[in-house]
Design a protein around this motif. Structure first.
Motif, PDB file in Angstrom:
ATOM      1  N   UNK B 279       0.839  -1.208   0.000  1.00 51.97           N
ATOM      2  CA  UNK B 279       0.000   0.000   0.000  1.00 51.97           C
ATOM      3  C   UNK B 279       0.871   1.254   0.000  1.00 51.97           C
ATOM      4  N   UNK B 280       2.164   1.063  -0.254  1.00 51.38           N
ATOM      5  CA  UNK B 280       3.097   2.188  -0.255  1.00 51.38           C
ATOM      6  C   UNK B 280       3.814   2.313   1.076  1.00 51.38           C
ATOM      7  N   UNK B 281       3.161   1.806   2.132  1.00 51.66           N
ATOM      8  CA  UNK B 281       3.699   1.928   3.488  1.00 51.66           C
ATOM      9  C   UNK B 281       4.353   0.610   3.903  1.00 51.66           C
ATOM     10  N   UNK B 282       3.574  -0.473   3.782  1.00 57.42           N
ATOM     11  CA  UNK B 282       4.053  -1.808   4.148  1.00 57.42           C
ATOM     12  C   UNK B 282       3.848  -2.760   2.976  1.00 57.42           C
ATOM     13  N   UNK B 283       4.771  -3.702   2.826  1.00 55.63           N
ATOM     14  CA  UNK B 283       4.649  -4.688   1.757  1.00 55.63           C
ATOM     15  C   UNK B 283       4.608  -6.083   2.390  1.00 55.63           C
ATOM     16  N   UNK B 284       3.387  -6.558   2.741  1.00 59.31           N
ATOM     17  CA  UNK B 284       3.291  -7.869   3.389  1.00 59.31           C
ATOM     18  C   UNK B 284       3.247  -9.008   2.374  1.00 59.31           C
ATOM     19  N   UNK B 285       3.706 -10.165   2.801  1.00 59.16           N
ATOM     20  CA  UNK B 285       3.579 -11.375   1.974  1.00 59.16           C
ATOM     21  C   UNK B 285       3.361 -12.589   2.880  1.00 59.16           C
ATOM     22  N   UNK B 286       2.279 -13.302   2.618  1.00 60.24           N
ATOM     23  CA  UNK B 286       2.017 -14.552   3.340  1.00 60.24           C
ATOM     24  C   UNK B 286       1.731 -14.372   4.819  1.00 60.24           C
ATOM     25  N   UNK B 287       1.207 -13.207   5.191  1.00 60.01           N
ATOM     26  CA  UNK B 287       1.044 -12.897   6.614  1.00 60.01           C
ATOM     27  C   UNK B 287      -0.262 -13.469   7.195  1.00 60.01           C
ATOM     28  N   UNK B 288      -1.320 -13.572   6.353  1.00 62.98           N
ATOM     29  CA  UNK B 288      -2.672 -13.880   6.842  1.00 62.98           C
ATOM     30  C   UNK B 288      -2.711 -15.087   7.778  1.00 62.98           C
ATOM     31  N   UNK B 289      -2.093 -16.194   7.376  1.00 67.72           N
ATOM     32  CA  UNK B 289      -2.204 -17.425   8.164  1.00 67.72           C
ATOM     33  C   UNK B 289      -0.894 -17.758   8.890  1.00 67.72           C
ATOM     34  N   UNK B 290       0.025 -16.763   8.966  1.00 71.39           N
ATOM     35  CA  UNK B 290       1.373 -17.088   9.422  1.00 71.39           C
ATOM     36  C   UNK B 290       1.490 -17.206  10.940  1.00 71.39           C
ATOM     37  N   UNK B 293       6.365 -14.304  11.442  1.00 73.54           N
ATOM     38  CA  UNK B 293       6.534 -13.236  10.451  1.00 73.54           C
ATOM     39  C   UNK B 293       7.862 -12.530  10.707  1.00 73.54           C
ATOM     40  N   UNK B 294       8.576 -12.232   9.628  1.00 73.66           N
ATOM     41  CA  UNK B 294       9.833 -11.495   9.735  1.00 73.66           C
ATOM     42  C   UNK B 294       9.654 -10.128   9.085  1.00 73.66           C
ATOM     43  N   UNK B 295      10.052  -9.075   9.801  1.00 75.67           N
ATOM     44  CA  UNK B 295      10.021  -7.728   9.217  1.00 75.67           C
ATOM     45  C   UNK B 295      11.427  -7.340   8.789  1.00 75.67           C
ATOM     46  N   UNK B 296      11.484  -6.523   7.740  1.00 72.59           N
ATOM     47  CA  UNK B 296      12.793  -6.205   7.140  1.00 72.59           C
ATOM     48  C   UNK B 296      12.683  -4.903   6.350  1.00 72.59           C
ATOM     49  N   UNK B 297      13.809  -4.221   6.184  1.00 73.60           N
ATOM     50  CA  UNK B 297      13.862  -3.007   5.364  1.00 73.60           C
ATOM     51  C   UNK B 297      14.827  -3.219   4.194  1.00 73.60           C
ATOM     52  N   UNK B 298      14.518  -2.608   3.061  1.00 73.07           N
ATOM     53  CA  UNK B 298      15.474  -2.534   1.957  1.00 73.07           C
ATOM     54  C   UNK B 298      15.588  -3.787   1.114  1.00 73.07           C
ATOM     55  N   UNK B 319       5.596 -15.810   7.039  1.00 72.33           N
ATOM     56  CA  UNK B 319       5.311 -14.651   6.193  1.00 72.33           C
ATOM     57  C   UNK B 319       6.339 -13.558   6.441  1.00 72.33           C
ATOM     58  N   UNK B 320       6.198 -12.469   5.693  1.00 72.82           N
ATOM     59  CA  UNK B 320       7.136 -11.355   5.887  1.00 72.82           C
ATOM     60  C   UNK B 320       6.451 -10.027   5.602  1.00 72.82           C
ATOM     61  N   UNK B 321       6.944  -8.992   6.240  1.00 73.24           N
ATOM     62  CA  UNK B 321       6.480  -7.629   5.952  1.00 73.24           C
ATOM     63  C   UNK B 321       7.709  -6.769   5.696  1.00 73.24           C
ATOM     64  N   UNK B 322       7.760  -6.185   4.512  1.00 76.66           N
ATOM     65  CA  UNK B 322       8.826  -5.211   4.263  1.00 76.66           C
ATOM     66  C   UNK B 322       8.306  -3.834   4.655  1.00 76.66           C
ATOM     67  N   UNK B 323       9.071  -3.174   5.506  1.00 81.35           N
ATOM     68  CA  UNK B 323       8.685  -1.833   5.960  1.00 81.35           C
ATOM     69  C   UNK B 323       9.240  -0.839   4.946  1.00 81.35           C
ATOM     70  N   UNK B 324       8.348  -0.275   4.133  1.00 80.97           N
ATOM     71  CA  UNK B 324       8.801   0.662   3.086  1.00 80.97           C
ATOM     72  C   UNK B 324       8.904   2.072   3.657  1.00 80.97           C
TER      73      UNK B 324
END
Lengths: 187, 420
Positions: B279-290, B293-298, B319-324
């Protein structure tokens, strides 16, 4: 094509990264997704260096160095004594070497036995001296690589070389690539 | 992750295919963004950005005034002056260069100047290291700048253009730092699609527009809030305990409006190009049933997603969430995504010495108010450019899955890929 990873072995100043970039540009013109980067270190002339190319039909998500290449290309045969060029190379992977001479000796130099990998050679230094009048072997090795694995089309490769080098130098490099391709053979 | 849309306004075949590195991509983006002033000082791994841009200037391809200053402190100062005069200003730096800008970063933000700064993230000295980590960006965390981290070369191009749109939005008027990982992106050649020049011009609405207009008692009409000798105004004069605090509140309020603008710009870009980043802010993948979850930048975001796909194909619920968008930090949005997750691994390519990684501190804050809080582990990794190896990331996931099973965190702060 699944993800193909190529590792280039050269010495600082031989243009391993440039070769990697040209290959990537050519594959991109073919419509593939690409990455090309050096193993970033201090850039010292003559020291062993690495460069990496990734080519894939799908967008490439991974941003690490290459640890298990499908193909290694060796720009300088003197590296074989000091550098383990087969490190991490996938089983049955391809080794492309700038080399002319006895195949058995080459296998010994790399430290592998027959049948482990597919080994291709081309006399890149000799051809570069003939055509470029300088021992710059990087573009010649793209030709040999294409013989071992058809990673890009010829048209795209020519276009990439023309983008990278100005006028007459592009023509010479294209001639060199073609010659190195013709003379490349599996040993 | 780039998600393709069926019918973008400019279809891919009308976009220009380029094979460039991250620095060149940023330079092209700045070129197309009608930048009026570039003031810069070279530093690896940023140098290619301003080197390339100076070529555009020398070739007469841009109208930009290029100011080759004597330091980064001066680079940001010149950008402050230019932006205060109503110009669209851009610069780029890294590591020690960014550290030398520090004083002026705060001034740019508090004067509400929409400057765009590309940071090719690099480790801070000592010892001298030219390679990637996020210690430089973490160092400017509290300066009042918007900070966006990109994952690949395409996103570096896209985000540089978006940054001007976000910075100059009337609701925002804050400077934006676009962070691209040194070498892993700055010097890595990838294929990207660029828009035709005129489409970027249209997207940005042409040259920078200045607002708001202000009423000043010595003029008989409202005047634009810019430096102009014909209508002299002062910027940033003395402001003691009488009004300083209120001015800080303006910055605080402006920051609150940033995420919605970032989302809008992400959406507009998607309609135009077919590319968006979550959504421009966060880029999640596979989070719904996880469970994990690993968060990461860059740029490591892609490598982590690659491992997530691999592990999910084996049946692991990860799952993972990239913090944009790192500043302002999306606390609420992260809490929403992470509620119900058993274990969260927070990757930081930097550390606040004597504490944890900076993104870990924010995520801890974000999750504190949840009724059922996930277990948290901070993974510091990749300092000084040490590679974020896929194998290492996979091991981290296996460790987190084990924690999900046992419910026990032995070490809250872990150091990945370091010699013991």
């Amino acid at each position: 094509m699944a993800l193909i990873e190529v590792r280039w072995h050269g010495r600082g100043g031989q243009g391993a990264w440039t070769a990697s970039n040209i290959l990537a540009m050519a594959a991109a013109i073919d419509g593939k997704h690409v990455q090309s980067f050096p193993a970033f270190g201090p850039e010292r002339s003559g020291a062993p260096v690495l460069a990496f190319t990734r080519i894939s039909e799908e967008p490439i998500e991974i941003h690490s160095m290459v640890y298990e290449p499908d193909i290694v290309v060796v720009l300088d045969p003197t590296l074989l004594k000091n550098v383990n060029v087969t490190q991490g190379l996938k089983k049955g992977g391809i080794i492309v070497v700038n080399y002319e001479g006895d195949a058995e000796k080459l296998y010994n130099n790399i430290g592998i036995s027959k049948g482990e990998y597919k080994v291709y050679i081309t006399p890149a230094t000799k051809l570069a001296l003939e055509i470029l009048k300088r021992p710059i072997t990087n573009t010649a090795m793209i030709g040999a690589l294409l013989k071992a694995s058809k990673l890009t089309s010829w048209g795209s490769l020519e276009e990439a070389i023309k983008k990278r080098f100005p006028g007459p130098l592009a023509e010479k490099n294209i001639e060199l690539v073609k010659k190195a391709y013709e003379l490349a053979r599996e040993v | 992750m780039t998600e393709a849309v069926k019918t973008p306004k400019i279809p891919p075949e009308k976009q220009i295919l380029m094979t460039v590195n991250g620095d060149e991509a940023v330079a092209y983006a700045a070129k197309q963004s009608l930048v009026d002033v570039v003031a810069a000082y070279p530093i690896t791994p940023q140098t290619i950005i301003v080197e390339k841009f100076s070529e555009f200037v020398a070739n007469g391809e841009v109208h930009t005034e290029f100011v080759p200053v004597e330091s980064e402190h001066s680079a940001m100062s010149a950008c402050v002056g230019a932006a205060a005069a109503g110009a669209r200003a851009f610069t780029a730096t890294a590591a020690n260069g960014l550290a030398l800008m520090w004083e002026i970063l705060y001034i740019a933000a508090s004067l509400r100047l929409p400057i765009v700064l590309a940071v090719a993230n690099r480790a801070l000295s000592a010892p001298i290291n030219i390679h990637n980590d996020h210690s430089d960006a973490y160092g400017m965390r509290d300066s009042g700048w918007i900070q966006i981290f990109v994952e690949n070369v395409q996103e570096a191009y896209d985000t540089t253009i978006q940054a001007f749109k976000i910075a100059e939005d009337e609701r925002v008027l804050l400077p934006v730092a676009v962070n691209l990982d040194g070498f892993f992106l700055s010097h890595t050649l990838e294929n990207i699609r660029m828009l035709p020049d005129e489409e970027v011009h249209k997207f940005l609405g042409g040259y920078r527009k200045t607002y708001p207009k202000v009423k000043v008692d010595y003029f008989d009409e409202e005047v634009p809030l810019i430096l102009n000798p014909a209508r002299p105004l002062s910027f940033g004069p003395l402001d003691l305990y009488d009004y300083y605090y209120e001015h800080k509140m303006h910055q605080i309020e402006a920051m609150k409006r940033v995420p919605e603008v970032v989302r809008e710009v992400n959406e507009k870009w998607y309609e135009l190009t077919g590319r968006k980043y979550g959504d421009g802010v966060l880029v999640p993948y596979g989070v719904e049933d996880a469970d994990v979850v690993v968060t990461v930048l860059g740029s490591t975001g892609g490598t982590v997603r690659h491992i997530v796909k691999k592990l999910r194909s084996r049946g692991y619920k990860v799952g993972t969430i990239r913090i944009r968008l790192f500043r302002p930090f999306p606390h609420k949005e992260l809490a929403e995504l992470l509620k119900g997750v058993k274990v969260v691994g927070v990757m930081d390519r930097g550390i606040s010495f004597g504490s944890y990684g900076p993104s870990f501190l924010d995520i801890s804050t974000a999750l504190y108010d949840l009724k059922e809080r996930p277990l948290l582990v901070n993974y510091v990794y990749g300092l000084g450019g040490r590679d974020a190896q896929p194998e290492m990331i996979e091991k981290m996931f296996m460790e987190l899955l084990e924690i999900a099973k046992t419910g026990e965190v032995k070490e809250k702060l872990r150091f990945l890929g370091v010699r013991e």
